[in-house]
Design a protein around this motif. Structure first.
Motif, PDB file in Angstrom:
ATOM      1  N   ALA A 101     -66.231  55.308-108.367  1.00  0.00           N
ATOM      2  CA  ALA A 101     -67.364  56.143-108.813  1.00  0.00           C
ATOM      3  C   ALA A 101     -68.608  55.744-108.020  1.00  0.00           C
ATOM      4  O   ALA A 101     -68.781  54.580-107.668  1.00  0.00           O
ATOM      5  N   PRO A 102     -69.460  56.715-107.706  1.00  0.00           N
ATOM      6  CA  PRO A 102     -70.627  56.444-106.837  1.00  0.00           C
ATOM      7  C   PRO A 102     -71.483  55.274-107.347  1.00  0.00           C
ATOM      8  O   PRO A 102     -71.926  54.425-106.561  1.00  0.00           O
ATOM      9  N   ARG A 103     -71.682  55.248-108.641  1.00  0.00           N
ATOM     10  CA  ARG A 103     -72.543  54.212-109.202  1.00  0.00           C
ATOM     11  C   ARG A 103     -71.932  52.832-108.980  1.00  0.00           C
ATOM     12  O   ARG A 103     -72.591  51.908-108.516  1.00  0.00           O
ATOM     13  N   GLU A 104     -70.601  52.772-109.257  1.00  0.00           N
ATOM     14  CA  GLU A 104     -69.881  51.519-109.084  1.00  0.00           C
ATOM     15  C   GLU A 104     -69.868  51.117-107.612  1.00  0.00           C
ATOM     16  O   GLU A 104     -70.097  49.964-107.260  1.00  0.00           O
ATOM     17  N   ARG A 105     -69.687  52.095-106.767  1.00  0.00           N
ATOM     18  CA  ARG A 105     -69.612  51.842-105.330  1.00  0.00           C
ATOM     19  C   ARG A 105     -70.947  51.322-104.813  1.00  0.00           C
ATOM     20  O   ARG A 105     -71.008  50.435-103.974  1.00  0.00           O
ATOM     21  N   ARG A 106     -71.997  51.903-105.372  1.00  0.00           N
ATOM     22  CA  ARG A 106     -73.330  51.474-104.911  1.00  0.00           C
ATOM     23  C   ARG A 106     -73.584  50.008-105.280  1.00  0.00           C
ATOM     24  O   ARG A 106     -74.067  49.218-104.473  1.00  0.00           O
ATOM     25  N   LEU A 107     -73.148  49.689-106.509  1.00  0.00           N
ATOM     26  CA  LEU A 107     -73.312  48.295-106.925  1.00  0.00           C
ATOM     27  C   LEU A 107     -72.545  47.367-105.993  1.00  0.00           C
ATOM     28  O   LEU A 107     -73.014  46.303-105.636  1.00  0.00           O
ATOM     29  N   LEU A 108     -71.367  47.816-105.603  1.00  0.00           N
ATOM     30  CA  LEU A 108     -70.525  46.982-104.760  1.00  0.00           C
ATOM     31  C   LEU A 108     -71.146  46.718-103.385  1.00  0.00           C
ATOM     32  O   LEU A 108     -70.790  45.742-102.734  1.00  0.00           O
ATOM     33  N   ILE A 109     -72.006  47.602-102.954  1.00  0.00           N
ATOM     34  CA  ILE A 109     -72.648  47.332-101.659  1.00  0.00           C
ATOM     35  C   ILE A 109     -74.032  46.723-101.824  1.00  0.00           C
ATOM     36  O   ILE A 109     -74.459  45.908-101.016  1.00  0.00           O
ATOM     37  N   VAL A 110     -74.689  47.107-102.862  1.00  0.00           N
ATOM     38  CA  VAL A 110     -76.065  46.607-103.025  1.00  0.00           C
ATOM     39  C   VAL A 110     -76.056  45.118-103.367  1.00  0.00           C
ATOM     40  O   VAL A 110     -76.830  44.327-102.826  1.00  0.00           O
ATOM     41  N   ILE A 111     -75.123  44.751-104.255  1.00  0.00           N
ATOM     42  CA  ILE A 111     -75.124  43.352-104.695  1.00  0.00           C
ATOM     43  C   ILE A 111     -74.793  42.387-103.553  1.00  0.00           C
ATOM     44  O   ILE A 111     -75.529  41.416-103.353  1.00  0.00           O
ATOM     45  N   PRO A 112     -73.773  42.668-102.760  1.00  0.00           N
ATOM     46  CA  PRO A 112     -73.550  41.749-101.624  1.00  0.00           C
ATOM     47  C   PRO A 112     -74.725  41.726-100.651  1.00  0.00           C
ATOM     48  O   PRO A 112     -75.071  40.664-100.124  1.00  0.00           O
ATOM     49  N   SER A 113     -75.328  42.886-100.441  1.00  0.00           N
ATOM     50  CA  SER A 113     -76.485  42.930 -99.539  1.00  0.00           C
ATOM     51  C   SER A 113     -77.593  42.020-100.055  1.00  0.00           C
ATOM     52  O   SER A 113     -78.153  41.208 -99.309  1.00  0.00           O
ATOM     53  N   LEU A 114     -77.896  42.203-101.322  1.00  0.00           N
ATOM     54  CA  LEU A 114     -78.965  41.396-101.906  1.00  0.00           C
ATOM     55  C   LEU A 114     -78.629  39.914-101.841  1.00  0.00           C
ATOM     56  O   LEU A 114     -79.476  39.088-101.472  1.00  0.00           O
ATOM     57  N   ILE A 115     -77.351  39.603-102.173  1.00  0.00           N
ATOM     58  CA  ILE A 115     -76.949  38.198-102.135  1.00  0.00           C
ATOM     59  C   ILE A 115     -77.134  37.658-100.725  1.00  0.00           C
ATOM     60  O   ILE A 115     -77.716  36.580-100.519  1.00  0.00           O
ATOM     61  N   GLY A 116     -76.646  38.453 -99.741  1.00  0.00           N
ATOM     62  CA  GLY A 116     -76.777  37.996 -98.356  1.00  0.00           C
ATOM     63  C   GLY A 116     -78.229  37.767 -97.972  1.00  0.00           C
ATOM     64  O   GLY A 116     -78.585  36.739 -97.383  1.00  0.00           O
ATOM     65  N   LEU A 117     -79.078  38.707 -98.327  1.00  0.00           N
ATOM     66  CA  LEU A 117     -80.500  38.582 -97.967  1.00  0.00           C
ATOM     67  C   LEU A 117     -81.143  37.370 -98.649  1.00  0.00           C
ATOM     68  O   LEU A 117     -81.896  36.621 -98.025  1.00  0.00           O
ATOM     69  N   VAL A 118     -80.791  37.212 -99.907  1.00  0.00           N
ATOM     70  CA  VAL A 118     -81.401  36.097-100.640  1.00  0.00           C
ATOM     71  C   VAL A 118     -80.925  34.762-100.068  1.00  0.00           C
ATOM     72  O   VAL A 118     -81.718  33.831 -99.882  1.00  0.00           O
ATOM     73  N   VAL A 119     -79.626  34.698 -99.753  1.00  0.00           N
ATOM     74  CA  VAL A 119     -79.105  33.458 -99.148  1.00  0.00           C
ATOM     75  C   VAL A 119     -79.808  33.207 -97.812  1.00  0.00           C
ATOM     76  O   VAL A 119     -80.268  32.095 -97.528  1.00  0.00           O
ATOM     77  N   ALA A 120     -79.896  34.259 -97.016  1.00  0.00           N
ATOM     78  CA  ALA A 120     -80.570  34.115 -95.726  1.00  0.00           C
ATOM     79  C   ALA A 120     -82.022  33.675 -95.925  1.00  0.00           C
ATOM     80  O   ALA A 120     -82.521  32.798 -95.207  1.00  0.00           O
ATOM     81  N   LEU A 121     -82.660  34.268 -96.936  1.00  0.00           N
ATOM     82  CA  LEU A 121     -84.059  33.906 -97.212  1.00  0.00           C
ATOM     83  C   LEU A 121     -84.159  32.438 -97.602  1.00  0.00           C
ATOM     84  O   LEU A 121     -85.043  31.713 -97.125  1.00  0.00           O
ATOM     85  N   SER A 122     -83.199  32.010 -98.444  1.00  0.00           N
ATOM     86  CA  SER A 122     -83.277  30.616 -98.873  1.00  0.00           C
ATOM     87  C   SER A 122     -83.060  29.676 -97.690  1.00  0.00           C
ATOM     88  O   SER A 122     -83.743  28.656 -97.568  1.00  0.00           O
ATOM     89  N   TYR A 123     -82.154  30.054 -96.798  1.00  0.00           N
ATOM     90  CA  TYR A 123     -81.981  29.232 -95.596  1.00  0.00           C
ATOM     91  C   TYR A 123     -83.239  29.252 -94.731  1.00  0.00           C
ATOM     92  O   TYR A 123     -83.649  28.240 -94.175  1.00  0.00           O
ATOM     93  N   SER A 124     -83.841  30.421 -94.664  1.00  0.00           N
ATOM     94  CA  SER A 124     -85.053  30.532 -93.843  1.00  0.00           C
ATOM     95  C   SER A 124     -86.161  29.643 -94.390  1.00  0.00           C
ATOM     96  O   SER A 124     -86.881  28.994 -93.634  1.00  0.00           O
TER      97      SER A 124
END
Lengths: 691, 505
Positions: B37-60
């Motif tokens: 479902a679109p909503r579920e699919r969006r979560l599946l991409i948004v959450i990893p993106s956010l996690i990646g960005l936050v991890v990258a930010l914390s490393y930065s």
């Protein structure tokens, strides 16, 4: 009792406080009980002091009491460039001079308080009157008991205030209100001189304490030349103050008008006590004046001029109180003549005797007026108070009110200088002093002339008031009766005083008061031997001459007025110019009116006009200018600023619009313009930045 | 400066690696969730993106040790400047990612590729800002550009979006092509792609003697590419059209990310290649025979003036903000011309504050568009009555953009002006001040529309729809503008550290 001498001024103050705060709701007996009681208590303490330490210790007795430090040390610059701590203590000092003054103030004051009980009995402002009287007594006692010039100044200003309040006591009368204002304003002129003198005294001596200043005078200016400048300045400034308070030329004009006040006020303040404050002040500064002979000379000249000038005005006045008022001015002139001649003790002596007989005369006149007004009232007449005080409406009152009449006559003899009365001794003492000091005859002659005039107008007054037929109308005559005993008893006491008070200052070096006062006048310093009692024979000769003049004047008046109430005609028809001049008081009020008052008013209106035209004009102009400018700026705002803003906006908007045209949306144009831009940058580099 | 080989460089490259793996993971997630479902699919991409960005930010954020190194044989710099920029880019990406979630413009399209592109651009921006090699600069810049082109045209059915994308591509192609031409000439002149070697080559006398006109042309040509990213005159033409056409979250991203990266390149290129630092690294002197400082000054003046004047008559909010961003580019460039560490510090401070106020303004545009469905300024009338708090927030953001005390925008301008004045360029600051005054015109016009216009309509107002996420984001973006004064000490310390270029290059 002498330990509590400092209560003398405070008790009347408390009395004033009580009556002032609660008088409106208190019954009359309580009001006058408090007021009279306060003054009586003060008088008793004063008597205690006199019969205690002063009788035993003589004139050298000095009692001091510092209540508190009024002005603690303030650094202030001195004449010699150093800084001194300006300190003023709230200190009372009772020495011989103050003793005499205190006795006069409290004694006469007590009698007048008692007299007022009857005189003011029907006045709705009863409590107010006694409040003012007590307040006046408080300030007057501060004035005479204060140990320094500032204390004196407090009293000085205070009595001025009370004078103003009491002259204008019947403020519903315009004339009374105006007279109060006049007195106050004229006094202010004198006060300015006094306060400047105080400044100069502190600047010169670093203190304002009387004894310290006098000691400083003796120490710093032992040769007469040394301190002429500054001492003369101080002396003259002090004397300016004295001319205001003691109604001397040229500031005497307020005193005759002050007769608008209730008669007891005229007696107490404008005859016996307050107006003598100037005399007291000069006597207090005797050492200083002794070192400033020029100032002394001025004092003497002004004094003798005032004496003869005021006496001459008194000659043909018809208002019973006005005659006495000019007489007071004249007698004060005598005192200043004495002061100016260095006869300080004589001046104070005359002050004292004058307090008795002038108070007696005023109270007597008050009694007459009181009776007249009652009679008019009882007979249903409605003539106003000026008619009731007019001697032309009196006559033959002696038989209706013998006590008043006879006391008045006794006091008159004292004022006229009939031998063996108090006035005789004191006036003679002054005239005798006028024969000294190198200006011998002139001062003496003028003084004697004034004495003659005094005898003349007093005789005229007695005849017009108490003898002949009553001229106030038939209806009134039946209602004439003696005043109540609360008024006549003080009169009798004062009449006795008018005789016996003189015996403390017998001539021929037998004076008691002279030596008594000497230590105080010398401010506690050794007394230089006074050796002017040259010869009994010479003094007797001068005395005889003045008495002779007096008797002649009395005889002249008797011839002119006895049985002829219209006796003025002899002069008014014989020398109309002279009569008119004298009757109209030398037109001094008119002259002052035309010069000083109109000048002031003119100046004021000029300033007003200046204010209205120039200042307001300037302000209005400024306002108009502002409005104009604001119009202009509005215009500028609308056209220039707004215009500018709009212009800027238009330009920017135009440019913006142009840029919009630049932003065509056509990509080729963008690329082209970018290339143009690159080319421009390179060109820019090429022409300007190539280094 | 430490020149590191590939393996030893990786330890300083962790955030970039994280982001690269994230974007690949998101790509995979997007593909495997195709049938959900679109909503579920969006979560599946948004959450990893956010996690990646936050991890990258914390490393930065961890990387703030005082190390500076040339990674991958001096291809990419690692220094305080780069670390700071990395944080800026990642933070911007996080904000923009969150912007996309409830945007009506993006409601009907799938977000998967958009997020992948966003992550790609983020990595590329970091490379771009840290490149110290001509090839690397170009490569990173092109990566940013290409990914951006696609993002701008992400609304495949929207004519404006497509047009914007095409314009962006073509204009970008011309710009970067021009830049590439300049770079090749520079290589020809100096024989090196390494900025430091270029500098030493330019410092030698014979090159100076012979290279004058060539170097001049080279600078202008290279500036075309950098200016394209910064959106400075005369390379700004794409900006209004692209900003207007792109989906608003993308516009917001473009107005911050590539612009900041452009300035980073400007600093790296001019300070690294065309200027030599003083002993303490606090100031620079130009090398070669070209007075590029004056050129930058001129461009700065023209840019801010054109940006402000151009914004005056705009009726479209996004277009207005496009011009506004051009003007701000002019202000930021003021810091670059003074050739001092403090100038860089001022630029960094300005850019950080600009991030907050500009992203905030764009978020308000998104919010209003979600409800009103328009970008026209006149449709902002009466917002005051419908959403007073939002209007006040917008007021604060606009005042900050204007540079009105006590908001952070004032501090940014004040700092950069004072640096310029300290450098003896008072007139330059005066022009900046005058431009701020012009800027007040159009910012206040927006405020006036929001507060006053339409307030006399009698109809009862319905509250403006405001998603909780956006409300929270707005708060996060607005608060720093208000308490800028309080944060100033911290900001000063951070930028003080961050103006340290690779051993002052």
């Amino acid at each position: 009792m002498s330990d509590f001498f400092w209560l003398i001024p405070l008790i009347p103050g408390v009395g004033a406080l009580i009556n002032g705060l609660f008088g409106k709701r208190l019954p009359k007996p309580v009001i006058h009980g408090v007021a009279i009681g306060a003054v009586a208590l003060s008088f008793l303490i004063a008597l205690g002091c006199f019969f205690g330490p002063f009788l035993s210790g003589g004139g050298e007795t000095v009692l001091e009491k510092t209540l508190f430090t009024w002005i603690p040390g303030m650094s202030a610059a001195q004449a010699d460039g150093t800084m001194a701590d300006f300190t003023a203590l709230w200190q009372y000092r009772l020495d011989a001079l103050s003793m005499v003054m205190v006795l006069v103030v409290t004694g006469i004051g007590l009698l007048i308080h008692i007299y007022s009980m009857g005189y003011m009995s029907h006045d709705p402002g009863y409590w107010r009157f006694f409040t003012y009287l007590n307040l006046f007594t408080f300030f007057m006692l501060n004035l005479v008991l204060g140990a320094n010039f500032l204390m004196m100044f407090i009293g000085w200003e205070g009595v001025g205030l009370c004078s103003y309040l009491l002259i204008g006591f019947w403020f519903e009368r315009d004339s009374a209100a105006n007279a109060g204002k006049k007195a106050f304003i004229v006094n202010r002129i004198g006060d300015a001189g006094f306060i400047l003198a105080i400044f100069l005294i502190f600047y010169t001596f670093g203190t304002v304490d009387f004894y310290e200043v006098m000691a400083g005078v003796s120490a710093q200016f032992d040769s007469p030349e040394a301190g002429w400048g500054v001492l003369t300045a101080i002396g003259l400034l002090l004397f300016v103050g004295a001319t205001g308070k003691s109604a001397q030329i040229p500031l005497y004009v307020w005193l005759p008008d002050a007769m608008e006040g209730p008669t007891p006020v005229s007696a107490l303040i404008h005859a016996a006590t307050m107006v003598t404050a100037g005399v007291y002040m000069v006597a207090r500064s005797a050492v200083l004046f002794e070192h400033a002979p020029n100032a002394m000379l001025v004092v003497a000249i002004v004094g003798v001029s005032t004496a003869v000038f005021a006496a001459s005005i008194g000659l043909f006045q018809n208002d019973i109180k006005k005659v006495l008022a000019y007489s007071t001015v004249s007698q004060l002139g005598y005192m200043f003549l004495g002061l100016g001649m260095g006869a300080y003790a004589a001046a104070i002596f005359h002050l004292m005797t004058h307090a008795f007989f002038k108070a007696c005369l005023f109270l007597g006149s008050g009694s007459v007026i009181h009776t007249m007004e009652h009679a008019e009232h009882a007979s249903g007449g409605h003539r106003d108070y000026t008619e009731m005080q007019d001697m032309r409406n009196m006559g033959g009152l002696l038989k209706h009110m013998p006590k008043t009449g006879w006391t008045f006559i006794i006091a008159t003899t004292a004022l006229a200088g009939i031998p063996l009365t108090a006035g005789f001794f004191s006036k003679d003492e002054i005239l005798w002093s006028a024969t000294h000091g190198g200006h011998v005859t002139l001062f003496w002659i003028v003084g004697v002339i004034a004495a003659g005039m005094t005898a003349f107008y007093m005789t005229r007054q007695v005849i017009l008031t108490f003898f002949g037929e009553f001229r106030g109308g038939e209806k009134m005559a039946s209602h004439l009766h003696e005043s109540p005993s609360s008024m006549t008893i003080p009169l009798m006491v004062l009449a006795v005083g008018s005789i016996v008070a003189g015996y403390v200052g017998l001539p021929f070096g037998a004076s008691l008061i002279g030596p008594f006062l000497a230590p105080a006048l010398n401010a506690g310093m050794p007394i230089e031997a006074e050796a002017h009692h040259a010869s009994v024979a010479v003094e007797l000769m001068f005395m005889g001459a003045s008495v002779l003049v007096g008797l002649c004047a009395i005889f002249l008046a008797y011839r002119m007025y006895w049985g002829k109430p219209e006796g003025d005609k002899a002069v008014s028809e014989g020398w109309p110019g002279v009569y008119r001049t004298l009757y109209n008081k030398y037109f001094v009020d008119e002259i002052y009116g035309a010069t000083v008052v109109d000048g002031t008013l003119g100046g004021a209106s000029a300033l007003n006009a200046f204010d209205a035209e120039v200042v307001d004009g300037a302000v209005n102009g400024a306002a108009k200018l502002t409005l104009g400018v604001s119009d202009l700026s509005n215009l500028a705002d609308a056209s220039l600023v707004d215009g500018l803003v709009n212009a800027v906006w238009k330009v920017l908007a135009g440019v913006s619009n142009g840029l919009r045209h630049l932003q065509t949306g056509v990509l080729q144009n963008y690329a082209l313009m970018m290339m143009v831009g690159i080319g421009a940058l390179i060109g820019f580099f090429y022409y300007y930045l190539w280094t | 400066m430490e020149r590191l080989d590939t393996i030893s460089s990786l330890q300083y490259f962790v955030p970039e690696i994280v982001l690269v793996f994230t974007l690949m993971a998101v790509l995979v997630c997007d593909l495997v969730s195709k049938n959900r479902a679109p909503r579920e699919r969006r979560l599946l991409i948004v959450i990893p993106s956010l996690i990646g960005l936050v991890v990258a930010l914390s490393y930065s954020l961890q990387g703030s040790e005082a190390v500076s190194a040339g990674l991958f044989h001096n291809m990419v710099a690692f220094d305080g400047f780069g670390q700071m920029l990395r944080v800026i880019f990642i933070v911007t990406s996080i904000f923009v990612l969150l912007f996309t979630l409830h945007s009506n413009e993006l409601r009907l399209v799938h977000h998967g590729e958009l997020l992948v592109l966003l992550l790609t651009v983020t990595v590329a921006l970091i490379w771009m800002a840290n490149s110290i090699n001509l090839l690397m600069i170009y490569l990173a810049l092109e990566t940013v550009s290409v990914a951006s082109y696609v993002m701008v045209g992400y609304l495949k059915t929207d004519r404006l979006s497509n047009e914007a994308s095409l314009k962006y591509i073509l204009f970008g192609a011309v710009s970067t092509g021009t830049m590439l031409f300049g770079l090749s000439l520079l290589y020809g002149l100096t024989g090196s792609l390494d900025l430091f070697e270029i500098r030493s080559a330019l410092s030698s006398q014979e090159v100076v003697a012979s290279s004058g006109p060539a170097l001049m042309v080279i600078l202008v040509l290279v500036l075309a590419g950098i200016g394209f990213k910064m959106a400075t005159v005369p390379f700004h033409f794409w900006c209004p059209d692209v900003y207007t056409g792109a989906p608003t979250p993308v516009t917001a991203f473009l107005s911050v990310g590539p612009k900041v990266a452009g300035f980073a390149v400007l600093i790296r290129f001019f300070y690294g290649g065309l200027a030599s630092p003083s002993e303490d690294g606090a100031s620079w002197a130009m090398v070669g025979s070209v007075d590029w400082q004056t050129m930058l000054m001129g461009i700065s003046v023209i840019t801010m003036t054109l940006g402000n004047v151009g914004a005056l008559l705009q009726t479209n909010m996004k277009r207005l903000l496009a011009y506004s961003s051009i003007a701000h580019a002019g202000y930021i460039m003021m810091g670059a011309v003074v050739l001092s560490g403090e100038g860089i510090q001022a630029m960094l401070a300005y850019m950080i504050i600009y991030l907050f106020m500009n992203l905030g303004a764009f978020l308000v545009v998104i919010v209003v568009h979600n409800d009103v469905g328009s970008f026209d300024i006149k449709d902002y009338a009466g917002i005051w009555r419908r959403a007073p708090l939002l209007t006040i927030g917008m007021g604060i953001l606009l005042f900050s953009l204007m540079g009105i005390p006590p908001f952070a925008g004032f501090l940014a301008k004040w700092y950069i002006f004072s640096v310029v004045i300290d450098a003896g360029l008072g007139w330059f600051a005066v022009i900046g001040g005058l431009n701020s005054a012009i800027g007040a015109f159009y910012y206040l016009k927006i405020l006036k529309t929001m507060f006053i216009d339409g307030s006399d309509t009698p109809e009862p107002s319905t509250p403006l729809a405001l998603q909780p996420l956006y409300a929270g984001l707005l708060l996060v973006l607005i608060v720093p503008n208000i308490i800028g004064l309080l944060l100033w000490g911290y900001l000063d310390r951070v930028t003080e550290f961050s103006q340290k270029l690779l051993d002052a290059m």
